[in-house]
Design a protein around this motif. Sequence first.
Motif, PDB file in Angstrom:
ATOM      1  N   THR A 195       0.827  -1.192   0.000  1.00 30.53           N
ATOM      2  CA  THR A 195       0.000   0.000   0.000  1.00 30.53           C
ATOM      3  C   THR A 195       0.864   1.244   0.000  1.00 30.53           C
ATOM      4  OG1 THR A 195      -0.036   0.097   2.395  1.00 30.53           O
ATOM      5  CG2 THR A 195      -1.733  -1.244   1.332  1.00 30.53           C
ATOM      6  N   GLU A 196       0.238   2.369  -0.307  1.00 35.27           N
ATOM      7  CA  GLU A 196       0.985   3.624  -0.369  1.00 35.27           C
ATOM      8  C   GLU A 196       1.566   3.971   0.989  1.00 35.27           C
ATOM      9  OE1 GLU A 196      -0.164   8.056  -1.675  1.00 35.27           O
ATOM     10  OE2 GLU A 196      -0.884   6.476  -3.012  1.00 35.27           O
ATOM     11  N   ASP A 197       0.809   3.652   2.045  1.00 34.38           N
ATOM     12  CA  ASP A 197       1.315   3.921   3.394  1.00 34.38           C
ATOM     13  C   ASP A 197       2.566   3.104   3.666  1.00 34.38           C
ATOM     14  OD1 ASP A 197      -0.652   5.706   3.929  1.00 34.38           O
ATOM     15  OD2 ASP A 197      -1.961   4.272   4.937  1.00 34.38           O
ATOM     16  N   ALA A 198       2.516   1.819   3.230  1.00 36.43           N
ATOM     17  CA  ALA A 198       3.666   0.944   3.472  1.00 36.43           C
ATOM     18  C   ALA A 198       4.889   1.458   2.738  1.00 36.43           C
ATOM     19  CB  ALA A 198       3.346  -0.479   3.024  1.00 36.43           C
ATOM     20  N   ALA A 199       4.674   2.020   1.570  1.00 37.92           N
ATOM     21  CA  ALA A 199       5.799   2.516   0.767  1.00 37.92           C
ATOM     22  C   ALA A 199       6.504   3.678   1.449  1.00 37.92           C
ATOM     23  CB  ALA A 199       5.302   2.933  -0.613  1.00 37.92           C
ATOM     24  N   ASN A 200       5.787   4.361   2.322  1.00 38.45           N
ATOM     25  CA  ASN A 200       6.372   5.509   3.003  1.00 38.45           C
ATOM     26  C   ASN A 200       7.048   5.135   4.314  1.00 38.45           C
ATOM     27  OD1 ASN A 200       5.540   7.333   1.024  1.00 38.45           O
ATOM     28  ND2 ASN A 200       3.485   7.473   1.920  1.00 38.45           N
ATOM     29  N   VAL A 201       6.916   3.870   4.700  1.00 44.64           N
ATOM     30  CA  VAL A 201       7.549   3.425   5.933  1.00 44.64           C
ATOM     31  C   VAL A 201       9.027   3.213   5.676  1.00 44.64           C
ATOM     32  CG1 VAL A 201       7.647   1.582   7.646  1.00 44.64           C
ATOM     33  CG2 VAL A 201       5.436   2.350   6.771  1.00 44.64           C
ATOM     34  N   HIS A 202       9.874   3.760   6.535  1.00 48.41           N
ATOM     35  CA  HIS A 202      11.316   3.686   6.311  1.00 48.41           C
ATOM     36  C   HIS A 202      11.920   2.410   6.885  1.00 48.41           C
ATOM     37  CE1 HIS A 202      11.518   7.684   4.607  1.00 48.41           C
ATOM     38  NE2 HIS A 202      10.819   8.141   5.633  1.00 48.41           N
ATOM     39  N   ASP A 203      11.303   1.855   7.908  1.00 47.40           N
ATOM     40  CA  ASP A 203      11.838   0.673   8.562  1.00 47.40           C
ATOM     41  C   ASP A 203      11.411  -0.588   7.801  1.00 47.40           C
ATOM     42  OD1 ASP A 203      13.087  -0.708  10.906  1.00 47.40           O
ATOM     43  OD2 ASP A 203      11.050  -1.476  11.094  1.00 47.40           O
ATOM     44  N   VAL A 204      12.381  -1.368   7.306  1.00 48.13           N
ATOM     45  CA  VAL A 204      12.076  -2.554   6.513  1.00 48.13           C
ATOM     46  C   VAL A 204      11.301  -3.577   7.334  1.00 48.13           C
ATOM     47  CG1 VAL A 204      13.089  -4.515   5.272  1.00 48.13           C
ATOM     48  CG2 VAL A 204      14.028  -2.226   4.955  1.00 48.13           C
ATOM     49  N   GLY A 205      11.625  -3.678   8.620  1.00 50.84           N
ATOM     50  CA  GLY A 205      10.891  -4.603   9.482  1.00 50.84           C
ATOM     51  C   GLY A 205       9.403  -4.294   9.489  1.00 50.84           C
ATOM     52  N   ASN A 206       9.041  -3.015   9.551  1.00 53.23           N
ATOM     53  CA  ASN A 206       7.627  -2.624   9.524  1.00 53.23           C
ATOM     54  C   ASN A 206       6.997  -2.920   8.162  1.00 53.23           C
ATOM     55  OD1 ASN A 206       7.461  -1.725  12.169  1.00 53.23           O
ATOM     56  ND2 ASN A 206       8.169   0.341  11.648  1.00 53.23           N
ATOM     57  N   ILE A 207       7.761  -2.706   7.089  1.00 50.70           N
ATOM     58  CA  ILE A 207       7.246  -3.004   5.746  1.00 50.70           C
ATOM     59  C   ILE A 207       6.936  -4.493   5.631  1.00 50.70           C
ATOM     60  CG2 ILE A 207       7.802  -3.051   3.288  1.00 50.70           C
ATOM     61  CD1 ILE A 207       9.603  -0.620   3.751  1.00 50.70           C
ATOM     62  N   ILE A 208       7.853  -5.321   6.116  1.00 55.05           N
ATOM     63  CA  ILE A 208       7.669  -6.777   6.035  1.00 55.05           C
ATOM     64  C   ILE A 208       6.435  -7.204   6.812  1.00 55.05           C
ATOM     65  CG2 ILE A 208       8.659  -8.973   6.797  1.00 55.05           C
ATOM     66  CD1 ILE A 208      11.412  -7.876   6.043  1.00 55.05           C
ATOM     67  N   ARG A 209       6.216  -6.601   7.977  1.00 54.62           N
ATOM     68  CA  ARG A 209       5.058  -6.970   8.797  1.00 54.62           C
ATOM     69  C   ARG A 209       3.739  -6.603   8.143  1.00 54.62           C
ATOM     70  NH1 ARG A 209       8.831  -6.072  12.993  1.00 54.62           N
ATOM     71  NH2 ARG A 209       8.528  -3.814  12.995  1.00 54.62           N
ATOM     72  N   ARG A 210       3.750  -5.676   7.189  1.00 52.51           N
ATOM     73  CA  ARG A 210       2.524  -5.260   6.510  1.00 52.51           C
ATOM     74  C   ARG A 210       2.139  -6.216   5.370  1.00 52.51           C
ATOM     75  NH1 ARG A 210       1.174   0.573   6.857  1.00 52.51           N
ATOM     76  NH2 ARG A 210       2.337   1.433   8.621  1.00 52.51           N
ATOM     77  N   PHE A 211       3.045  -7.080   4.982  1.00 57.49           N
ATOM     78  CA  PHE A 211       2.710  -8.045   3.935  1.00 57.49           C
ATOM     79  C   PHE A 211       1.730  -9.074   4.467  1.00 57.49           C
ATOM     80  CE2 PHE A 211       6.373  -6.449   1.661  1.00 57.49           C
ATOM     81  CZ  PHE A 211       6.095  -6.736   0.328  1.00 57.49           C
ATOM     82  N   LYS A 212       0.735  -9.405   3.662  1.00 59.75           N
ATOM     83  CA  LYS A 212      -0.181 -10.488   4.010  1.00 59.75           C
ATOM     84  C   LYS A 212       0.527 -11.828   3.768  1.00 59.75           C
ATOM     85  CE  LYS A 212      -4.183  -7.746   2.622  1.00 59.75           C
ATOM     86  NZ  LYS A 212      -5.321  -7.625   1.671  1.00 59.75           N
ATOM     87  N   PRO A 213       0.126 -12.885   4.469  1.00 64.42           N
ATOM     88  CA  PRO A 213       0.758 -14.193   4.284  1.00 64.42           C
ATOM     89  C   PRO A 213       0.773 -14.646   2.817  1.00 64.42           C
ATOM     90  CG  PRO A 213      -0.626 -14.244   6.220  1.00 64.42           C
ATOM     91  CD  PRO A 213      -0.876 -12.913   5.561  1.00 64.42           C
ATOM     92  N   ALA A 214      -0.328 -14.399   2.105  1.00 66.22           N
ATOM     93  CA  ALA A 214      -0.382 -14.808   0.695  1.00 66.22           C
ATOM     94  C   ALA A 214       0.639 -14.048  -0.136  1.00 66.22           C
ATOM     95  CB  ALA A 214      -1.785 -14.580   0.138  1.00 66.22           C
ATOM     96  N   GLU A 215       0.818 -12.761   0.159  1.00 64.56           N
ATOM     97  CA  GLU A 215       1.792 -11.957  -0.578  1.00 64.56           C
ATOM     98  C   GLU A 215       3.212 -12.420  -0.302  1.00 64.56           C
ATOM     99  OE1 GLU A 215      -0.808  -7.793  -0.601  1.00 64.56           O
ATOM    100  OE2 GLU A 215       0.721  -8.132   0.948  1.00 64.56           O
ATOM    101  N   ARG A 216       3.478 -12.757   0.955  1.00 65.02           N
ATOM    102  CA  ARG A 216       4.796 -13.276   1.311  1.00 65.02           C
ATOM    103  C   ARG A 216       5.085 -14.584   0.569  1.00 65.02           C
ATOM    104  NH1 ARG A 216       6.998 -11.734   6.425  1.00 65.02           N
ATOM    105  NH2 ARG A 216       7.659 -13.886   6.754  1.00 65.02           N
ATOM    106  N   ALA A 217       4.087 -15.475   0.570  1.00 58.69           N
ATOM    107  CA  ALA A 217       4.273 -16.788  -0.066  1.00 58.69           C
ATOM    108  C   ALA A 217       4.539 -16.655  -1.556  1.00 58.69           C
ATOM    109  CB  ALA A 217       3.042 -17.667   0.181  1.00 58.69           C
ATOM    110  N   VAL A 218       3.791 -15.780  -2.223  1.00 60.31           N
ATOM    111  CA  VAL A 218       3.949 -15.646  -3.670  1.00 60.31           C
ATOM    112  C   VAL A 218       5.283 -14.994  -4.017  1.00 60.31           C
ATOM    113  CG1 VAL A 218       2.960 -14.625  -5.745  1.00 60.31           C
ATOM    114  CG2 VAL A 218       1.465 -15.617  -4.020  1.00 60.31           C
ATOM    115  N   LEU A 219       5.699 -14.008  -3.233  1.00 62.54           N
ATOM    116  CA  LEU A 219       6.999 -13.385  -3.476  1.00 62.54           C
ATOM    117  C   LEU A 219       8.126 -14.404  -3.282  1.00 62.54           C
ATOM    118  CD1 LEU A 219       8.699 -10.906  -4.138  1.00 62.54           C
ATOM    119  CD2 LEU A 219       8.662 -10.318  -1.696  1.00 62.54           C
TER     120      LEU A 219
END
Length: 362
Positions: free
Chosen positions: A293-317
Motif C-alpha cells: 500500500t501507499e502507506d507501506a511505501a512511506n515506511v522507512h523501517d524494513v521490518g515494519n514493511i515486512i510486517r505489513r505483507f499479508k501471508p499470501a503476498e509473502r508466499a507468492v513473493l
Amino acid sequence: MKRKAILAMSGQEFHALLEKIQSAHSAICANNIQDSYLLPDACDKWFNAKLDRRLPFQEKHAIQQASILGNLETLGIIWSPDSISKTSIHSEYINGIGHGKEIEQLKSHLKVVEFGAGRGYLTHMLSDCYGIKDIVLVERRSYKFKADRTLRQTEAINLERLRIDIEDLKLEAVESLKGFYYAAVGKHLCGPATDLALRCCLSEQNHNKYVSEDTSRGGNHPYIKGLAIATCCHHLCQWKSYVNKHFFIKLGFTREEFCAVTWLTSWALDGEHCSDHPNGVKVGTNLNVCKPTEDAANVHDVGNIIRRFKPAERAVLGLKCKELLDTGRLIWLRELGLNAKLVNYVPAKVSPENRLLLASNG
C-alpha cells in the motif's frame, strides 16, 4: 546474516529490490514451469503392496520418488521392462556405445549416481522398478536404516557408497564410472548442493563445451546421459557456489541483492500453500504479488514493511524468488547444450518443495 542485511536496507532500497524481482520474474519466468505429475507403471508394485516391505514406506515420499523416475523415463534416460522394444530403441544411444540392442545390455551400460543420497531409498526404487544394476551413492553424512543392505543382497547389483562432500567429488576419479554413461539423480538437494552437483556432473562440459564421445573409443571420462534433480532449501543458496551468477548480474542484481533473494525464498513456505489468494487464485499457482500500500511505501523501517505483507503476498513473493534461482540453473544447462526443463513433479500438497530440474544430453 542475510536477514540482517535486508533489515539494514532503507525502505526505498527494499521496495526497489521487490520491483526488480517482480520485473525479472515477469520477463524470464512466465509460463516457464509445467506440471508433470507422473506415477509410472513400472512403480506400481510399490503402491499395490506387491513389494516385500523390508524398508520403511511413506506414501508421500514414494510418490515423489516415482515421479522423479517417471520424468527420467519420459526423457528416454531410463527404460522400464514393459515400455520399450528390445529391437528399436534410441538408436543413436545404442550406436554410441557400440553394443547390441537388448534391454539388459543397454541397462548394463547405464550407471546411476545419486547425489545427496541419504538412506538411498530413491535408488532402491530405481533398482527395483527399472532394473538398474550399477549404482553410486554420494552422501557426506552417515545414516542408519539405509537401503544399501537390501540392495547388496541382490547379487547382480554393483553398489558403491561414497562418503564425501559433493564439492570435493571428481567423478572422473571414480573408477567404476570411467568410460560409461550415467544418469544423475537427487531428491531434495538442499540449497548449494544442487549447484555443486551440477558442477560436478558438467564441469568438463562447462569448460570445453564437449559433446559426449563414443565410449567405444576408449574414453576415460564418465559421460552424463541426463539428470533429474529436485531442488529445495533455496534460502541456503550461496553466491560462491551458484552456477549462473551471470544470469543475475545480467538482470541487474548485485551480490548482496542475490543474497536477499535467497533469504526471501523462505517466505514461500511461511503460509498454508492451499489457502486462497485474495483474488481467489491459489497461492501455489498464482505469482502476482499484490503491491504494498501507499502507506507501506512511506515506511522507512524494513521490518515494519515486512510486517505489513499479508501471508499470501509473502508466499507468492517467495515463490518468485525460488523460480528465479531455478530458472538461472535451467538456462545454465541449456547454454551447455543440454535439453533442459523445469517442472512441478508433484502437487504442492504432497511437497511444497516440488520443482524438478530435468536435462538430457543429446
